[in-house]
Design an enzyme around this catalytic site. Structure first.
Site, PDB file in Angstrom:
ATOM      1  N   SER A 128      70.858 -38.913  34.866  1.00 57.69           N
ATOM      2  CA  SER A 128      71.123 -37.540  34.433  1.00 57.69           C
ATOM      3  C   SER A 128      70.172 -36.522  35.066  1.00 57.69           C
ATOM      4  O   SER A 128      70.581 -35.405  35.396  1.00 57.69           O
ATOM      5  CB  SER A 128      71.028 -37.451  32.911  1.00 57.69           C
ATOM      6  OG  SER A 128      71.963 -38.310  32.302  1.00 57.69           O
ATOM      7  N   HIS A 179      66.352 -34.022  31.764  1.00 60.17           N
ATOM      8  CA  HIS A 179      67.384 -33.073  32.176  1.00 60.17           C
ATOM      9  C   HIS A 179      66.767 -31.769  32.691  1.00 60.17           C
ATOM     10  O   HIS A 179      67.156 -31.258  33.746  1.00 60.17           O
ATOM     11  CB  HIS A 179      68.304 -32.767  30.991  1.00 60.17           C
ATOM     12  CG  HIS A 179      69.222 -33.894  30.644  1.00 60.17           C
ATOM     13  ND1 HIS A 179      70.319 -33.742  29.818  1.00 60.17           N
ATOM     14  CD2 HIS A 179      69.223 -35.214  31.009  1.00 60.17           C
ATOM     15  CE1 HIS A 179      70.946 -34.893  29.683  1.00 60.17           C
ATOM     16  NE2 HIS A 179      70.285 -35.798  30.393  1.00 60.17           N
TER      17      HIS A 179
END
Length: 253
Positions: A128, A179
């Protein structure tokens, strides 16, 4: 740009890096989670990001989590995101720069997690951070390289990034720092990797892959490619709405 019109064979030919990464995600999931082979389980334990182990000198754990996932849904969602948003950048940047971007953003996410998160035994894995790095490059384009991305695709990116950040903070078991630092890493390296980049064009990809066959090819659509029609813009907007709805469904699942 984000609406895939290539056949499976064309996709493998045009975007070898994305194809390799998606194949790697699925193969590792098959070995580690589905078949649960002993050596594969050891690989997963050896490669997972764990702060205390990094602190003890196992620095490879800042890289290896990029390629590992916590189950099929995790691997599928990240692979799906790569298939949608990675090909345009692979074509625009080239293989070497795209790989550099992907690794830099993924490592940035893992380094940020290691430095900022105080939990010594916090464990994390997944691509991610690297995928948010891809979003970071697109955001840089929207702000500083407007000639590389049209308005319709800029709107799609704005919606997807906003949705991704929203889900990052509201869903449980998400590496928020991974993230955020991945997004920052992609934005930071964007001026370097976008140097001499040109806008995405599926026709440019097809010409470059057919250049070595020694034949002269007639392109019946050569005049149609010279300008953006309202029909094309509408197709991008519809495609963006579809992507938005699919992502909501996957995230809710």
């Amino acid at each position: 740009m984000f609406v895939r019109t290539e056949s499976f064979k064309e996709f493998l030919k045009f975007y070898p890096v994305i194809s390799f990464l998606v194949g790697l995600h699925l193969v590792l999931w098959l070995l580690m989670d589905f078949l649960q082979l002993g050596f594969a389980q050891e690989w997963k334990a050896w490669g997972m990001g764990v702060n205390v182990f990094v602190l003890n000198g196992e620095y490879w754990r800042l890289v290896t989590p990029i390629f590992l996932h916590a189950g099929f849904a995790h691997a599928l969602f990240n692979s799906f995101s790569l298939v949608l948003f990675g090909p345009a950048l692979e074509q625009m940047l080239g293989k070497v720069k795209f790989i550099a971007l992907y690794l830099f953003a993924g490592i940035a996410g893992n380094v940020g997690t290691f430095i900022v998160d105080p939990s010594a035994y916090y464990a994390h894995l997944g691509a991610s951070g690297a995928i948010f790095g891809i979003f970071g490059v697109y955001i840089f384009m929207v702000w500083n390289r407007k000639h590389l991305i049209d308005q319709a695709n800029s709107q799609i990116i704005g919606v997807i990034v906003a949705l991704g950040l929203f889900m990052t903070f509201v869903r449980p078991n998400i590496n928020i720092l991974g993230h955020l630092f991945g997004l920052i890493g992609g934005f930071a390296i964007a001026p370097v990797v976008l140097r001499n980049a040109r806008p995405f064009s599926i026709w440019q990809v097809r010409r470059s892959t057919n250049r070595n066959d020694g034949d002269i090819h007639f392109d019946p659509d050569r005049w149609r490619k010279k300008k953006f029609s309202s029909r094309q813009t509408g197709k991008y907007i519809v495609g963006g709405i579809i992507l938005f709805l699919v992502l909501i469904a996957l995230l809710n699942r």
